[in-house]
Write an enzyme that holds these catalytic residues in place. Structure first.
Site, PDB file in Angstrom:
ATOM      1  CG  ASP A 172       4.355   7.943 -12.336  1.00 14.73           C
ATOM      2  OD1 ASP A 172       5.531   7.866 -11.917  1.00 14.73           O
ATOM      3  OD2 ASP A 172       4.079   8.032 -13.535  1.00 14.73           O
ATOM      4  CG  HIS A 173       8.242   4.811  -8.711  1.00 16.68           C
ATOM      5  ND1 HIS A 173       7.862   4.005  -9.745  1.00 16.68           N
ATOM      6  CD2 HIS A 173       9.549   5.053  -8.877  1.00 16.68           C
ATOM      7  CE1 HIS A 173       8.901   3.775 -10.505  1.00 16.68           C
ATOM      8  NE2 HIS A 173       9.943   4.396 -10.010  1.00 16.68           N
ATOM      9  CG  HIS A 235       7.593   6.555 -14.972  1.00 17.02           C
ATOM     10  ND1 HIS A 235       6.750   6.437 -13.891  1.00 17.02           N
ATOM     11  CD2 HIS A 235       8.005   5.294 -15.253  1.00 17.02           C
ATOM     12  CE1 HIS A 235       6.662   5.159 -13.542  1.00 17.02           C
ATOM     13  NE2 HIS A 235       7.410   4.448 -14.350  1.00 17.02           N
TER      14      HIS A 235
END
Ligand code: NAD
Length: 478
Positions: A172-173, A235
């Site tokens: 999950d950047h 996110h």
């Protein structure tokens, strides 16, 4: 400090994500001296290319996506020299033996699944069949991780057939963003914040992830997910966890992820009137959401706002407001911790309220700011003003934050180092879906129709009302 020598295979190595994020990220790490000279990167995708053609593809990508000031020919040539290519079919046997020929003994092995999720299972299976799924290797899995709880469980089960949890890196950047890590440093590295970090002192927390783009060419795909699945389940949920979790005993991967999991499990069911979904309207020549989605009757949300409650001792009574959407006023991502008013004002300022607000800004201009109240300078009497206290390492990061490392740089190096702290664990992803599924089922059962909103606005009016009703206000999207 350089990481250990590695072989990194990028499945989907000619794709959009690889070109925009993965190669530029690796290039920057090489420039920073972190990538050892013995590192090898193997692009693997369906199309046929020889090594030289592939290097040309990556060279073009670097020139397009790395800031010009960071491109120097020496690093560029050294980087390209690390690359090779193999045409591999995830669904067939073509190319797998040849791919195995690239894998060296005695180095770290990592396989990056930068392909459609429908291929994750095939890749895992074939890595095993062709003897590349050894104990020490790591796999990196892109989003989306499942569509609902059932599919996420199935995907976890498929990957776990051949890889242990310690080998699976679910990206999950948002977790790789410098400011998100700074949030943890500020929370757990100071005595100042933690005593105030609870329902007694925090009035509410708001998390906003606003985009200006519509769903455009991804319309049909997006129509099957919507803002809840595409953004909130992953996110926004990750950000919520980091803000709300208890202090872990150490900054270790399981310690941090255990605490995040407890937050998700403590989320209360959300009342229907605390969920506002929206769809953008047409504006000028630009089509509305339904036209972008290719379905004139689509009820998928391109915007969602939610009021959440966490039922534990720390947060009982403090609402968390989340919102995210497409075609909004500005491209902004931030978390704001809004503290309560001082219990009594000794200053003669009727009707005025001064609040401490800690803002963690992920986009644009990553940084952290604490709003404090001081006396307005000068002889004009005791007038108060709110001023921001900048908590960003401004000098090191440049005036516009241009030198902040991209999330992918950090995350890929963490894979090589074997550090899973900033990756989602399987049970976390499942818990997030277990919370998400009933909300979606609920609005589907109610035949909820998303509220229209004007492109370039802050979302539907009802989303503003969600906070107004509570006597609160969203921060401006700017
Ligand atoms: P893309 O369509 O641009 O690239 C897909 C790649 O997969 C290509 O290299 C293609 O050759 C390869 N491929 C397709 N079928 C194959 C097969 N049978 N065998 C071997 N290779 C095959 O996709 P993308 O945008 O790069 O996305 C890749 C993954 O990353 C997806 O899971 C996506 O959801 C995720 N992701 C992408 C972005 C983004 O900005 N592009 C952002 C977040 C997550």
């Amino acid at each position: 400090i350089p990481v250990d020598p590695f072989d990194l295979v990028i499945f989907g190595g000619t794709g959009d994500l690889a070109r925009r994020k993965i190669y530029p990220g690796l290039y920057q790490r090489m420039k920073a001296g972190q990538m050892p000279a013995e590192a090898r990167i193997v692009g693997a995708a369906r199309s046929e290319h020889d090594d030289e053609e592939f290097r040309g593809i990556v060279r073009d990508a670097l020139i397009e996506f790395v800031p010009e000031k960071d491109i120097d020919s020496e690093t560029l040539e050294a980087f390209l020299a690390c690359l090779s290519y193999e045409a591999v079919d995830a669904r067939g046997d073509a190319g797998w033996e040849e791919l195995k020929g690239h894998i060296r003994d005695g180095v770290v092995h990592a396989f990056y699944f930068s392909v459609a999720p429908s291929l994750f299972g095939d890749l895992a299976e074939r890595l095993h069949t062709y003897g590349m799924a050894g104990d020490g290797c790591r796999i990196v899995v892109e989003k989306p991780f499942g569509h609902d709880l059932a599919s996420a469980k199935e995907l976890n089960a498929t990957l776990e057939k051949h890889f242990s949890e310690e080998q699976i890196y679910r990206i999950d950047h948002y977790l790789g963003k410098e400011t998100v890590q700074n949030l943890m440093a500020v929370r757990f590295g100071n005595v100042l914040f933690e005593p105030l970090w609870n329902a007694q002192y925090v009035d509410h927390i708001q998390i906003t992830v606003a985009e200006t783009v519509g769903v455009g060419g991804r319309g049909e795909y997006y129509d099957r997910s919507g803002a809840m699945r595409d953004m909130v389940q992953n996110h926004l949920m990750q950000l919520l966890c980091l803000i709300a979790m208890e202090p872990p005993s150490r900054f270790g991967s399981d310690e941090v992820r255990d605490e995040k999991l407890k937050v998700i499990r403590a989320l209360e069911p959300v009342q229907p009137h605390h969920i506002i979904r929206g769809q953008y309207e047409a504006k000028g020549d630009e089509p509305d959401f339904r036209e972008d989605a290719g379905d004139p009757r689509s009820r998928t949300e391109s915007f969602i706002a939610l009021r959440l409650a966490i039922s534990n001792w720390r947060w009982a009574g403090t609402p968390f407001y989340l919102r995210t959407g497409k075609k909004l006023k500005a491209r902004t991502s931030e978390i704001a911790v809004v503290f309560k008013d001082a219990p009594h004002s000794i200053f003669d300022e009727t009707g005025k309220s001064h609040r401490n607000i800690l803002t963690i800004r992920l986009q644009p201009n990553e940084g952290m700011e604490l709003c404090v109240t001081i006396k307005e300078p000068g002889p004009g009497g005791m007038r108060l003003v709110d001023v921001p206290l900048d908590m960003t390492f401004a000098d090191a990061l440049g005036p516009d934050g241009a030198d902040i490392p991209e999330a992918y740089e950090r995350l890929i190096m963490d894979v090589i180092r074997g550090n899973q702290t900033l990756f989602m664990r399987g049970d976390e992803v499942e818990a997030a879906w277990a919370w998400t599924d009933p909300l979606i089922a609920g609005w589907e059962a109610r035949n909820d129709v998303p509220k229209p909103y004007e492109p370039g606005s802050s979302g539907p009016e009802d989303a503003l009302m969600l906070m107004h009703r509570d006597g609160r206000k969203w921060r401006e999207i700017k």
